[in-house]
Design an enzyme around this catalytic site. Structure first.
Site, short mmCIF file in Angstrom:
data_model
loop_
_atom_site.label_atom_id
_atom_site.label_comp_id
_atom_site.label_asym_id
_atom_site.label_seq_id
_atom_site.Cartn_x
_atom_site.Cartn_y
_atom_site.Cartn_z
CB SER A 16 33.62 38.39 47.43
OG SER A 16 34.56 38.52 48.28
N1 SAH Z 1 37.05 42.40 46.09
C1 SAH Z 1 37.38 41.24 45.08
C2 SAH Z 1 37.95 40.17 45.70
C3 SAH Z 1 38.76 39.37 45.37
S1 SAH Z 1 39.79 38.02 46.30
C4 SAH Z 1 36.24 40.91 44.27
O1 SAH Z 1 35.27 41.20 44.37
O2 SAH Z 1 36.55 40.15 43.47
C5 SAH Z 1 41.09 38.54 47.49
C6 SAH Z 1 42.13 39.56 47.08
O3 SAH Z 1 42.59 40.60 47.64
C7 SAH Z 1 42.97 38.67 45.75
O4 SAH Z 1 42.78 39.99 44.20
C8 SAH Z 1 44.18 39.20 46.72
O5 SAH Z 1 45.29 39.65 45.16
C9 SAH Z 1 43.90 40.76 47.17
N2 SAH Z 1 45.23 40.80 48.47
C10 SAH Z 1 45.37 40.16 49.03
N3 SAH Z 1 46.08 40.48 49.70
C11 SAH Z 1 46.19 41.74 49.46
C12 SAH Z 1 47.06 43.27 49.97
N4 SAH Z 1 47.77 42.97 51.10
N5 SAH Z 1 47.15 44.19 49.50
C13 SAH Z 1 45.96 44.51 48.55
N6 SAH Z 1 46.19 43.26 47.56
C14 SAH Z 1 45.15 42.33 48.62
#
Ligand code: SAH
Length: 219
Positions: free
Chosen positions: A69
């Site tokens: 993010s």
């Molecule tokens: N908080 C993270 C943002 C990553 S992007 C950071 O700081 O890097 C969002 C993430 O959500 C991705 O890794 C994706 O695989 C995950 N994601 C998407 N749908 C999901 C779900 N239903 N359950 C768990 N993780 C999920």
């Protein structure tokens, strides 16, 4: 909370200071959140090839079509989590690189973070270990179901967008607890905060954001 982070990544301290100045210009005010953003080495949460861009205020690819993010959004969500007093337990849905979890772990007692892509989860786990962050629990599952056995949570942060707020997450909020999540179509999401009152949930739409979509199932 002190950890190895205090002694790490001095090389990019100046670029991190500049990032924090930009966050302040964008309206991030909470001094504790700003301090945590100042000391968290974001370059360790991306591939080495992208490390030089780690302190730009943008999302960056972390593989599997996912992104770390944008720092502003991480700071903003963290600020919403701690406004009015830091909750003890926070659930994050979407561990990804682990950056948001690492920031939260320096603001609250315990972070529970759920990720559906196992490889990303494993990489995040190694980063937490290297940084000495011991108060983060990880689970590999579809986060729409939350983390029943650890509930209720003082705050829930969802870092992937969806048109609907998963019902299980709302029921796993403690009374007075708040859920922060991007809600809406891809490209037209807004950051939404839902506060659980005794019998009702109050919703506020805050600002436009852009997150990868929340997907079903775990891989
Ligand atoms: N908080 C993270 C943002 C990553 S992007 C950071 O700081 O890097 C969002 C993430 O959500 C991705 O890794 C994706 O695989 C995950 N994601 C998407 N749908 C999901 C779900 N239903 N359950 C768990 N993780 C999920």
């Amino acid at each position: 909370m002190r950890s190895l982070i205090d002694g790490i990544g001095m090389t990019s301290q100046r670029t991190r200071d500049r990032l924090v100045e930009r966050l302040q210009e964008q309206g991030v005010r909470d001094p504790t959140v700003l301090e945590v953003m100042r000391r968290t080495p974001r370059h360790l949460f991306v591939d080495e090839a992208l490390a030089s861009r780690a302190y730009e205020d943008t999302a960056l690819p972390i593989g599997h079509g996912q992104t770390i993010s944008q720092p502003y959004v991480v700071a903003r969500m963290s600020e919403l989590v701690v406004a009015g007093g830091a909750p003890e337990k926070v659930l994050e849905v979407g561990t990804g690189s682990g950056y948001q979890a690492a920031v939260l772990a320096q603001l609250v007692s315990r972070v529970y973070s759920v990720e559906r892509i196992e490889e990303l989860q494993q990489q995040a786990r190694q980063r937490f270990r290297a940084l000495g962050l011991r108060n983060i629990r990880l689970q590999h599952s579809d986060g729409a179901g939350g983390w029943e056995s650890a509930a209720p949570f003082g705050a829930i942060v969802v870092t992937a967008g969806s048109e609907d707020i998963p019902q299980s997450l709302l029921t796993q909020l403690a009374p007075g607890g708040r859920l922060v999540m991007p809600v809406g179509d891809r490209g037209r999401q807004s950051l939404v905060m839902v506060t659980r009152r005794e019998t009702v949930y109050e919703r506020v739409d805050l600002e436009p954001v852009s997150f990868v979509p929340l997907r079903q199932g775990a891989t």
